[in-house]
Design an enzyme around this catalytic site. Sequence first.
Site, mmCIF file in Angstrom:
data_model
loop_
_atom_site.group_PDB
_atom_site.id
_atom_site.type_symbol
_atom_site.label_atom_id
_atom_site.label_comp_id
_atom_site.label_asym_id
_atom_site.label_seq_id
_atom_site.Cartn_x
_atom_site.Cartn_y
_atom_site.Cartn_z
ATOM 1 N N HIS A 29 -33.905 17.678 25.472
ATOM 2 C CA HIS A 29 -34.999 17.657 26.450
ATOM 3 C C HIS A 29 -35.368 16.212 26.819
ATOM 4 O O HIS A 29 -35.421 15.861 28.009
ATOM 5 C CB HIS A 29 -36.215 18.369 25.856
ATOM 6 C CG HIS A 29 -37.411 18.412 26.754
ATOM 7 N ND1 HIS A 29 -37.789 19.553 27.431
ATOM 8 C CD2 HIS A 29 -38.320 17.456 27.105
ATOM 9 C CE1 HIS A 29 -38.867 19.298 28.153
ATOM 10 N NE2 HIS A 29 -39.212 18.029 27.968
ATOM 11 N N GLU A 30 -35.611 15.379 25.814
ATOM 12 C CA GLU A 30 -36.027 14.005 26.090
ATOM 13 C C GLU A 30 -34.872 13.171 26.641
ATOM 14 O O GLU A 30 -35.086 12.298 27.494
ATOM 15 C CB GLU A 30 -36.602 13.367 24.818
ATOM 16 C CG GLU A 30 -37.833 14.062 24.260
ATOM 17 C CD GLU A 30 -38.967 14.170 25.264
ATOM 18 O OE1 GLU A 30 -39.070 13.312 26.171
ATOM 19 O OE2 GLU A 30 -39.764 15.125 25.158
ATOM 20 N N HIS A 33 -34.731 13.763 30.407
ATOM 21 C CA HIS A 33 -35.709 12.934 31.118
ATOM 22 C C HIS A 33 -35.202 11.491 31.245
ATOM 23 O O HIS A 33 -35.221 10.901 32.335
ATOM 24 C CB HIS A 33 -37.036 12.903 30.360
ATOM 25 C CG HIS A 33 -37.845 14.152 30.467
ATOM 26 N ND1 HIS A 33 -38.083 14.795 31.660
ATOM 27 C CD2 HIS A 33 -38.512 14.866 29.515
ATOM 28 C CE1 HIS A 33 -38.858 15.853 31.442
ATOM 29 N NE2 HIS A 33 -39.120 15.918 30.155
#
Length: 238
Positions: A29-30, A33
């Site tokens: 997820h990170e 980003h």
Amino acid sequence: MEFLEKLTWYPLADLPFIVLVLMIAFSVHEFAHAYAAYKFGDMTAYNQGRVTLDPRSHLDIVGTLLILIAGFGWARPVPVNRGHFKHPRIMGIIVSAAGPLSNLLLAVIGILIVYVLNQAEWLYTDHAGVTKAVIHFLYYLILMNTMLFLFNLIPLPPLDGYRIIQDMLPQRQRIRLEQHEQWGMFIFLLIVFIPQLRMYTLDPLFSLSVPIRAFIQSLMELVFAPVDWKRFVIAFLR
């Protein structure tokens, strides 16, 4: 042991699977980003070593413990400077959406693997123990990534859904929204920790994960039904 069972949100015996899933889900997820921001010209996350899948760069100890105890949590937020984007608003939306979409992609991959394994019935007899453990891991991979996808779309700071809404609004409404931003975390914590509020907010939201998973599974069956998966799995394992 009984005390620990009451303390944790999930069964104690499943914690190894859950911790592994969290390491994967939060890191992907990170990373999504950070990578999206990096590709759009913002070097902030890159310079802090966040364009990586290494869990040590992304996990937040408190956020990880809370998801084990309270059923929700977070990783270390990726720093993004939208001023470095050529088109700040549209690129900001894409960067914010990249995280939740990466969790949805992990859920799709998990459902696909389960679908393939279910076509190879001999694995359940010849390698029952290993197959059972893998299926159990995939169950949590699918469940938690689907829930993280939905959870992060909630339009409250500091979640991705809020950043998406923020970038979509006209400048005047955006400024007005930012003036009340400090109340977002307070509202968020009330929803999480007050059972009555959670019952009418988070619980119905998370229940959407069931039709989402069913829809993805139906697509798998539609697209991959003609494939001879037994031959494919045997060839892959050899």
